[in-house]
Scaffold this motif. Structure first.
Motif, PDB file in Angstrom:
ATOM      1  N   LEU A 303       1.166  -1.528   0.073  1.00  0.00           N
ATOM      2  CA  LEU A 303      -0.193  -0.163  -0.036  1.00  0.00           C
ATOM      3  C   LEU A 303       0.951   1.473  -0.185  1.00  0.00           C
ATOM      4  O   LEU A 303       1.467   2.210   1.527  1.00  0.00           O
ATOM      5  N   ASP A 304       0.736   1.472  -0.781  1.00  0.00           N
ATOM      6  CA  ASP A 304       1.569   3.102  -1.546  1.00  0.00           C
ATOM      7  C   ASP A 304       0.965   4.044  -1.157  1.00  0.00           C
ATOM      8  O   ASP A 304       0.059   4.683  -1.683  1.00  0.00           O
ATOM      9  N   PHE A 305       1.281   4.901   0.568  1.00  0.00           N
ATOM     10  CA  PHE A 305       0.600   6.395   0.448  1.00  0.00           C
ATOM     11  C   PHE A 305       1.228   7.244   0.126  1.00  0.00           C
ATOM     12  O   PHE A 305       0.838   8.362   0.923  1.00  0.00           O
ATOM     13  N   GLU A 306       1.637   7.574  -0.541  1.00  0.00           N
ATOM     14  CA  GLU A 306       2.289   8.725  -1.089  1.00  0.00           C
ATOM     15  C   GLU A 306       1.601   9.905  -1.403  1.00  0.00           C
ATOM     16  O   GLU A 306       0.678   9.027  -2.611  1.00  0.00           O
ATOM     17  N   GLY A 307       1.726  10.881  -1.588  1.00  0.00           N
ATOM     18  CA  GLY A 307       0.489  11.601  -1.980  1.00  0.00           C
ATOM     19  C   GLY A 307      -0.715  12.148  -0.954  1.00  0.00           C
ATOM     20  O   GLY A 307      -1.138  12.762  -0.805  1.00  0.00           O
ATOM     21  N   VAL A 308      -0.898  11.281   0.136  1.00  0.00           N
ATOM     22  CA  VAL A 308      -1.932  10.991   1.377  1.00  0.00           C
ATOM     23  C   VAL A 308      -1.924  11.582   2.808  1.00  0.00           C
ATOM     24  O   VAL A 308      -0.237  11.382   3.226  1.00  0.00           O
ATOM     25  N   VAL A 309      -2.485  13.047   2.943  1.00  0.00           N
ATOM     26  CA  VAL A 309      -2.208  13.543   4.395  1.00  0.00           C
ATOM     27  C   VAL A 309      -2.822  13.580   5.534  1.00  0.00           C
ATOM     28  O   VAL A 309      -2.766  13.556   6.731  1.00  0.00           O
ATOM     29  N   HIS A 310      -3.677  12.715   5.338  1.00  0.00           N
ATOM     30  CA  HIS A 310      -4.664  12.241   6.409  1.00  0.00           C
ATOM     31  C   HIS A 310      -5.036  10.633   6.117  1.00  0.00           C
ATOM     32  O   HIS A 310      -5.765  10.599   5.214  1.00  0.00           O
ATOM     33  N   VAL A 311      -5.737  10.327   7.440  1.00  0.00           N
ATOM     34  CA  VAL A 311      -6.479   8.700   7.549  1.00  0.00           C
ATOM     35  C   VAL A 311      -7.129   8.937   8.506  1.00  0.00           C
ATOM     36  O   VAL A 311      -6.836   9.260   9.685  1.00  0.00           O
ATOM     37  N   GLY A 312      -8.257   8.005   8.394  1.00  0.00           N
ATOM     38  CA  GLY A 312      -9.496   8.606   9.188  1.00  0.00           C
ATOM     39  C   GLY A 312      -9.311   6.711   9.469  1.00  0.00           C
ATOM     40  O   GLY A 312      -8.821   5.802   9.137  1.00  0.00           O
ATOM     41  N   GLN A 313     -10.407   6.303  11.301  1.00  0.00           N
ATOM     42  CA  GLN A 313     -10.191   5.637  11.709  1.00  0.00           C
ATOM     43  C   GLN A 313     -11.021   4.298  11.008  1.00  0.00           C
ATOM     44  O   GLN A 313     -10.556   3.254  11.493  1.00  0.00           O
ATOM     45  N   ALA A 314     -12.024   4.558  10.469  1.00  0.00           N
ATOM     46  CA  ALA A 314     -12.748   3.454   9.495  1.00  0.00           C
ATOM     47  C   ALA A 314     -11.893   2.839   8.802  1.00  0.00           C
ATOM     48  O   ALA A 314     -12.019   2.101   8.348  1.00  0.00           O
ATOM     49  N   PHE A 315     -11.227   3.858   7.637  1.00  0.00           N
ATOM     50  CA  PHE A 315     -10.220   3.431   6.919  1.00  0.00           C
ATOM     51  C   PHE A 315      -9.718   2.585   6.997  1.00  0.00           C
ATOM     52  O   PHE A 315      -9.193   1.662   6.690  1.00  0.00           O
ATOM     53  N   VAL A 316      -8.640   2.855   8.275  1.00  0.00           N
ATOM     54  CA  VAL A 316      -7.337   2.152   9.159  1.00  0.00           C
ATOM     55  C   VAL A 316      -7.985   0.913   9.673  1.00  0.00           C
ATOM     56  O   VAL A 316      -7.350   0.133   9.548  1.00  0.00           O
ATOM     57  N   ASP A 317      -9.415   0.261   9.633  1.00  0.00           N
ATOM     58  CA  ASP A 317      -9.609  -0.489  10.570  1.00  0.00           C
ATOM     59  C   ASP A 317     -10.572  -1.332   9.911  1.00  0.00           C
ATOM     60  O   ASP A 317      -9.655  -2.779   9.565  1.00  0.00           O
ATOM     61  N   GLU A 318     -10.927  -0.644   8.637  1.00  0.00           N
ATOM     62  CA  GLU A 318     -11.001  -1.487   7.436  1.00  0.00           C
ATOM     63  C   GLU A 318      -9.869  -2.635   6.908  1.00  0.00           C
ATOM     64  O   GLU A 318     -10.493  -3.523   6.108  1.00  0.00           O
ATOM     65  N   VAL A 319      -8.905  -1.866   6.287  1.00  0.00           N
ATOM     66  CA  VAL A 319      -8.038  -2.274   5.893  1.00  0.00           C
ATOM     67  C   VAL A 319      -7.209  -2.546   7.150  1.00  0.00           C
ATOM     68  O   VAL A 319      -6.992  -3.944   6.579  1.00  0.00           O
ATOM     69  N   PHE A 320      -6.108  -2.611   8.293  1.00  0.00           N
ATOM     70  CA  PHE A 320      -6.037  -3.585   8.629  1.00  0.00           C
ATOM     71  C   PHE A 320      -5.891  -4.147   9.502  1.00  0.00           C
ATOM     72  O   PHE A 320      -5.059  -5.499  10.430  1.00  0.00           O
ATOM     73  N   ARG A 321      -7.096  -4.265  10.025  1.00  0.00           N
ATOM     74  CA  ARG A 321      -8.045  -5.038  10.695  1.00  0.00           C
ATOM     75  C   ARG A 321      -9.001  -6.512  10.037  1.00  0.00           C
ATOM     76  O   ARG A 321      -8.764  -7.511   9.806  1.00  0.00           O
ATOM     77  N   THR A 334       3.399  -1.696   3.736  1.00  0.00           N
ATOM     78  CA  THR A 334       2.733  -0.512   3.110  1.00  0.00           C
ATOM     79  C   THR A 334       4.308   0.525   3.200  1.00  0.00           C
ATOM     80  O   THR A 334       5.611   0.388   2.862  1.00  0.00           O
ATOM     81  N   MET A 335       4.306   1.749   2.339  1.00  0.00           N
ATOM     82  CA  MET A 335       5.861   2.418   1.684  1.00  0.00           C
ATOM     83  C   MET A 335       4.562   3.682   1.517  1.00  0.00           C
ATOM     84  O   MET A 335       3.425   4.217   1.439  1.00  0.00           O
ATOM     85  N   GLY A 336       5.518   4.670   1.302  1.00  0.00           N
ATOM     86  CA  GLY A 336       5.229   6.234   0.902  1.00  0.00           C
ATOM     87  C   GLY A 336       4.604   6.853   2.781  1.00  0.00           C
ATOM     88  O   GLY A 336       3.830   7.970   2.256  1.00  0.00           O
ATOM     89  N   MET A 337       4.554   6.475   3.272  1.00  0.00           N
ATOM     90  CA  MET A 337       4.042   7.032   4.733  1.00  0.00           C
ATOM     91  C   MET A 337       4.439   8.231   4.827  1.00  0.00           C
ATOM     92  O   MET A 337       5.339   8.042   5.868  1.00  0.00           O
ATOM     93  N   SER A 338       4.150   9.295   5.164  1.00  0.00           N
ATOM     94  CA  SER A 338       4.801   9.761   5.984  1.00  0.00           C
ATOM     95  C   SER A 338       4.086   9.824   7.529  1.00  0.00           C
ATOM     96  O   SER A 338       3.503   8.744   8.291  1.00  0.00           O
ATOM     97  N   ALA A 339       5.221  10.323   8.643  1.00  0.00           N
ATOM     98  CA  ALA A 339       4.918  10.324   9.994  1.00  0.00           C
ATOM     99  C   ALA A 339       3.711  10.400  10.732  1.00  0.00           C
ATOM    100  O   ALA A 339       3.657   9.626  11.304  1.00  0.00           O
ATOM    101  N   GLU A 340       3.221  12.082  10.211  1.00  0.00           N
ATOM    102  CA  GLU A 340       2.278  11.628  10.264  1.00  0.00           C
ATOM    103  C   GLU A 340       0.489  10.615   9.917  1.00  0.00           C
ATOM    104  O   GLU A 340       0.285  10.708  11.113  1.00  0.00           O
ATOM    105  N   VAL A 341       0.529  10.706   9.578  1.00  0.00           N
ATOM    106  CA  VAL A 341       0.491   9.440   9.075  1.00  0.00           C
ATOM    107  C   VAL A 341       0.416   8.469   9.640  1.00  0.00           C
ATOM    108  O   VAL A 341      -0.662   6.893   9.293  1.00  0.00           O
TER     109      VAL A 341
END
Length: 353
Positions: A303-321, A334-341
């Motif tokens: 999962l390439d997160f380059e260019g993504v500046v924000h993620v929400g709880q529902a999105f994260v839960d659906e993918v990673f759990r 994962t790759m390209g994930m900023s420190a904040e994301v």
């Protein structure tokens, strides 16, 4: 801007014999007009001069150029994409480094084959240009438009989601004759790769280094009175050290490539997560499901997160759990994930792998 007659003249330079006579015959221009073009091409570096006065001869220069517009059905009758390469490009690009020539051949013929088999168009414009240490290639057609066709075939509510599906690989509108690997592989073989259609654009490097517009060709002008509905642009450095196996061994399982069914050896995908944003940040389970759609066709999903500046709880839960629990045999990376994301993913219970 160079034109088709210039391309014909440069093609004559690869054939030996008297270039001016052959070019005059093939272009239909006068001998004087051809001579003027030859001088212009030599002055610009597309031809090398040898000798002086009336005994001058010419060979290909450091720059290269080729342009052709042809009916798609005519190319098919003549034998398809390989005939175009052999008749027009093999000699023109013969002295390129072997690895670059092989990558260019693969990407160009794959994209021309896509236009032949999928576009439902009438004509195709094809172009190649080498200068400044880079080889650029273009294939454009006047057909239906790639993103609209995929959206219709996959019943997607928004053609922008067709770009997401295309980026994953293994998607084709003609599964009987294609494996859905051509665009995925070609885009990774090139330094730059972009598809434009009906105002939408697919470019893997859009967030960091988008492929610039080519200033040596206008696909719409070449296809008049029709418009270019799908344009594929590709670029690779002439000194690139990449070889085809760098791509194949990264995304394909080498121990069963020969025995696998079409597409089965294709075991790893990279998904540009930003493509699911559409007009909103990545916060919903729907967006997560768009991202993970068809992910079960692969063994490893990056999962390439380059260019993504924000993620929400529902999105994260659906993918990673939810997805990860339902499909424990699929490795998520994962790759390209900023420190904040990355912090948000961890905060919402996701695991950055």
């Amino acid at each position: 801007m160079l034109d088709i007659n210039d391309a014909i003249i440069l093609g004559c330079a690869t054939q030996g014999g008297t270039m001016a006579s052959a070019a005059t015959e093939q272009t239909g221009l006068t001998r004087v007009a051809v001579s003027r073009r030859i001088k212009k091409l030599a002055d610009a570096g597309y031809l090398h001069r040898h000798g002086t006065g009336t005994r001058q001869t010419y060979s290909l220069g450091d720059k290269r150029f080729w342009l052709r517009v042809e009916p798609l059905d005519q190319i098919a009758r003549r034998g398809g994409e390989m005939v175009v390469w052999e008749q027009h490009l093999a000699a023109l690009l013969a002295d390129l480094p072997g690895n670059v020539k092989n990558l260019a051949y693969t990407a160009f013929t794959e994209m021309l084959n896509n236009a032949l088999d999928h576009s439902s168009g009438q004509n195709v414009v094809m172009g190649v240009h080498a200068q400044g240490g880079q080889l650029q290639m273009l294939v454009g057609d006047d057909g239906e438009g790639i993103f609209r066709k995929i959206a219709k075939a996959a019943d997607l509510f928004d053609p922008r989601l067709a770009i997401l599906e295309l980026a994953k690989g293994k998607y084709t509108t003609a599964p009987a004759g294609h494996s859905g690997m051509g665009i995925f592989v070609s885009s990774r073989m090139m330094d730059g790769f972009a598809i434009e259609s009906h105002g939408l654009r697919f470019d893997l490097n859009e967030a960091s280094a988008p492929l610039p517009v080519f200033d040596w060709i206008d696909a719409n002008a070449q296809l008049k009175p029709a418009q270019a509905q799908t344009v594929v642009r590709m670029a690779i450095a002439l000194d690139s050290q990449r070889v085809a196996n760098d791509v194949y061994f990264k995304y394909f399982e080498s121990n069963n490539v020969g025995d696998a069914e079409p597409g089965e050896a294709f075991h790893t995908t990279e998904i540009p997560v930003r493509l699911a944003q559409l007009s909103s940040e990545l916060v919903s389970r729907s967006q997560a499901k768009w991202v993970m759609n068809r992910a079960t066709q692969f063994k490893t999903v990056i999962l390439d997160f380059e260019g993504v500046v924000h993620v929400g709880q529902a999105f994260v839960d659906e993918v990673f759990r939810v997805f990860a629990t339902a499909h424990p045999h699929i490795r998520l990376k994962t790759m390209g994930m900023s420190a904040e994301v990355a912090k948000l993913v961890s905060l919402f219970g996701g695991e950055r792998v």
